[in-house]
Write an enzyme that holds these catalytic residues in place. Structure first.
Site, PDB file in Angstrom:
ATOM      1  N   HIS A   1       0.818  -1.217   0.000  1.00 47.22           N
ATOM      2  CA  HIS A   1       0.000   0.000   0.000  1.00 47.22           C
ATOM      3  C   HIS A   1       0.855   1.272   0.000  1.00 47.22           C
ATOM      4  O   HIS A   1       1.759   1.417   0.817  1.00 47.22           O
ATOM      5  CB  HIS A   1      -0.925   0.006   1.217  1.00 47.22           C
ATOM      6  CG  HIS A   1      -1.941   1.096   1.158  1.00 47.22           C
ATOM      7  ND1 HIS A   1      -3.090   1.002   0.402  1.00 47.22           N
ATOM      8  CD2 HIS A   1      -1.949   2.325   1.707  1.00 47.22           C
ATOM      9  CE1 HIS A   1      -3.775   2.118   0.516  1.00 47.22           C
ATOM     10  NE2 HIS A   1      -3.112   2.939   1.303  1.00 47.22           N
TER      11      HIS A   1
ATOM     12  N   HIS B   1      -5.260   4.829  10.240  1.00 46.79           N
ATOM     13  CA  HIS B   1      -4.228   5.840  10.429  1.00 46.79           C
ATOM     14  C   HIS B   1      -4.723   7.007  11.270  1.00 46.79           C
ATOM     15  O   HIS B   1      -5.886   7.370  11.231  1.00 46.79           O
ATOM     16  CB  HIS B   1      -3.640   6.324   9.095  1.00 46.79           C
ATOM     17  CG  HIS B   1      -4.653   6.643   8.052  1.00 46.79           C
ATOM     18  ND1 HIS B   1      -5.390   5.708   7.375  1.00 46.79           N
ATOM     19  CD2 HIS B   1      -5.028   7.839   7.545  1.00 46.79           C
ATOM     20  CE1 HIS B   1      -6.167   6.287   6.496  1.00 46.79           C
ATOM     21  NE2 HIS B   1      -5.989   7.579   6.582  1.00 46.79           N
TER      22      HIS B   1
ATOM     23  N   ASP C   1      -6.615  17.623   9.441  1.00 48.80           N
ATOM     24  CA  ASP C   1      -8.004  17.274   9.136  1.00 48.80           C
ATOM     25  C   ASP C   1      -8.029  16.774   7.697  1.00 48.80           C
ATOM     26  O   ASP C   1      -7.419  17.379   6.813  1.00 48.80           O
ATOM     27  CB  ASP C   1      -8.915  18.503   9.253  1.00 48.80           C
ATOM     28  CG  ASP C   1      -9.435  18.700  10.674  1.00 48.80           C
ATOM     29  OD1 ASP C   1      -8.831  18.142  11.612  1.00 48.80           O
ATOM     30  OD2 ASP C   1     -10.449  19.414  10.835  1.00 48.80           O
TER      31      ASP C   1
ATOM     32  N   HIS D   1      -8.732   6.965  11.946  1.00 48.63           N
ATOM     33  CA  HIS D   1      -9.809   6.445  11.106  1.00 48.63           C
ATOM     34  C   HIS D   1      -9.197   5.391  10.191  1.00 48.63           C
ATOM     35  O   HIS D   1      -7.977   5.223  10.138  1.00 48.63           O
ATOM     36  CB  HIS D   1     -10.499   7.552  10.308  1.00 48.63           C
ATOM     37  CG  HIS D   1      -9.602   8.201   9.303  1.00 48.63           C
ATOM     38  ND1 HIS D   1      -8.735   9.221   9.619  1.00 48.63           N
ATOM     39  CD2 HIS D   1      -9.408   7.963   7.977  1.00 48.63           C
ATOM     40  CE1 HIS D   1      -8.064   9.583   8.549  1.00 48.63           C
ATOM     41  NE2 HIS D   1      -8.436   8.834   7.529  1.00 48.63           N
TER      42      HIS D   1
HETATM   43 FE   LIG Z   1      -7.364   8.887   5.659  1.00 48.37          FE
END
Ligand SMILES: [Fe+2]
Length: 385
Positions: free
Chosen positions: A263, A300, A306, A336
């Site tokens: 990834h 992560h 933000d 998240h």
């Molecule tokens: Fe993200």
């Protein structure tokens, strides 16, 4: 804009007499940024560009803040933003701070009876639906689905749409929007590892010169107010210009994704940068090809950024319940990651058709009243098993 461009007629030497065919001189204007240290252009006008006739009432366009200090992950249903006729009235600021205002607009009509200028902010318009022409005093840029339009602060423009069905993600950036520095060499040329190059830019073309006197309304955004000035001459009276400061377009479909065996982190998707936020393009691409690869991202903690994702098209592999026009906000301070099921389901997949634009801000975003109206209200619980 780190390349040189010119249109129309210019004198051989800058700051010298440039004579009109029927007598008199053209009026030179230096259009610069960052004092006299940033990018600039020199333009040549039929009339003085300074002829203000009247100053009308200013309208307050400041965003109305609903949540100043936010820690809630949110999903905004962007297509619930109601279409409006006028381009500047159609803009709805959703997520804002002192660096950038991020919003959506669904303007139905072209700008016909005024000119627009944002004196405070570089603008990024991402065209999700619609096509037309960005008309500026430095030339025109045709646009279509998937185009980013980067409009440096102070550019005088109009926008013409081909139809009434238009959807735009916009960012008004109070810092200049540049291409990422690591993509450029010390001369400014985009390097071989850059996911796009100079050939991909849509540069201003078709410079039109209007030698007209009369009443020309210009709406100027400054300090949150939309000021209304009437000029005595047509603002598009440039016969030629050259330099580095001008608007340009770039299609997200020309962003060449960088892939790997495992990834790849979000910076491989980076498209633009500022001092205060980055813009990334998530484009259709082949997935990771290590035999044990997990194409979905790991959880992560963007602990000090933000993250705003605007979903454009295709299935977004790490999310469930997400569709075109949705915005997710993952605020700094909490982790998240992929939604339940998507992590495992991504294994063995060969590629994705997802198309999304991400804006990561380095300072927290405030949530506006407009945003709360289209907030689904339950997204923050969507990772519960
Ligand atoms: Fe993200």
């Amino acid at each position: 804009m780190p390349i040189y461009h010119k249109l129309g007629k210019i004198p051989q030497k800058r700051h010298t007499q440039f004579e009109k065919p029927n007598g008199g001189l053209y009026y030179e204007q230096l259009f610069g940024t960052i004092g006299f240290d940033g990018m600039s252009s020199l333009s040549y006008h039929v009339h003085r560009p300074t002829q203000v006739k009247e100053i009308g009432k200013a309208v307050d366009m400041s965003p109305k803040i609903a949540v100043e200090k936010n820690i809630t992950s949110r999903k905004l249903i962007g297509f619930d933003v109601q279409p409006k006729d006028d381009f500047s009235e159609a803009r709805e600021p959703l997520l804002v701070n002192n660096d950038v205002h991020i919003g959506l607009a669904a303007p139905k009509k072209s700008i016909t009876d005024y000119f627009y200028k944002n004196a405070d902010a570089d603008e990024m318009l991402f065209i999700h639906k619609g096509s037309g022409t960005l008309k500026t005093f430095l030339g025109n840029i045709p646009f279509e689905y998937g185009d980013y339009l980067i409009i440096p602060r102070g550019m005088i423009y109009k926008i013409e749409f081909d139809t009434e069905d238009n959807r735009i993600l916009y960012a008004e950036s109070f810092h200049p929007i540049y291409t990422p520095k690591r993509y450029r060499n010390w001369f400014g040329q985009l390097l071989e590892h850059s996911p796009y190059c100079e050939r991909d830019y849509k540069l201003p073309q078709d410079l039109q010169t209007f030698d007209e006197k009369g009443q020309f309304l210009m709406k100027i955004k400054k300090q949150g107010m939309l000021h209304q000035l009437v000029y005595a001459t047509h603002p598009f009276d440039v016969v030629g210009w050259d330099g580095y400061n001008f608007p340009y377009g770039f299609s997200i479909h020309n962003f060449e994704p960088i892939t790997g065996r495992v990834h790849q982190p979000p910076p491989v998707h980076q498209t633009f940068e500022t001092n205060a936020f980055v813009v990334c393009s998530f484009c259709p691409r082949l997935y990771d090809y290590h035999p044990k690869a997990i194409p979905a991202p790991y959880n992560h903690s963007n602990i000090d950024s933000d993250e705003v994702l605007y979903y454009v098209d295709g299935d977004f592999m790490s999310r469930t319940g997400i569709g075109p026009g949705h915005i997710s906000l993952h605020p700094a301070g909490i982790p998240h990651g992929p939604h339940p099921g998507t992590y495992e389901a991504s294994i063995g997949k060969k590629g994705t058709e997802e198309l999304a634009v991400m804006i990561d801000t380095f300072k927290p975003l405030m949530v506006t009243e407009n945003a709360l109206k289209i907030d689904d209200g339950k997204y923050y619980k969507s990772w519960l098993e």
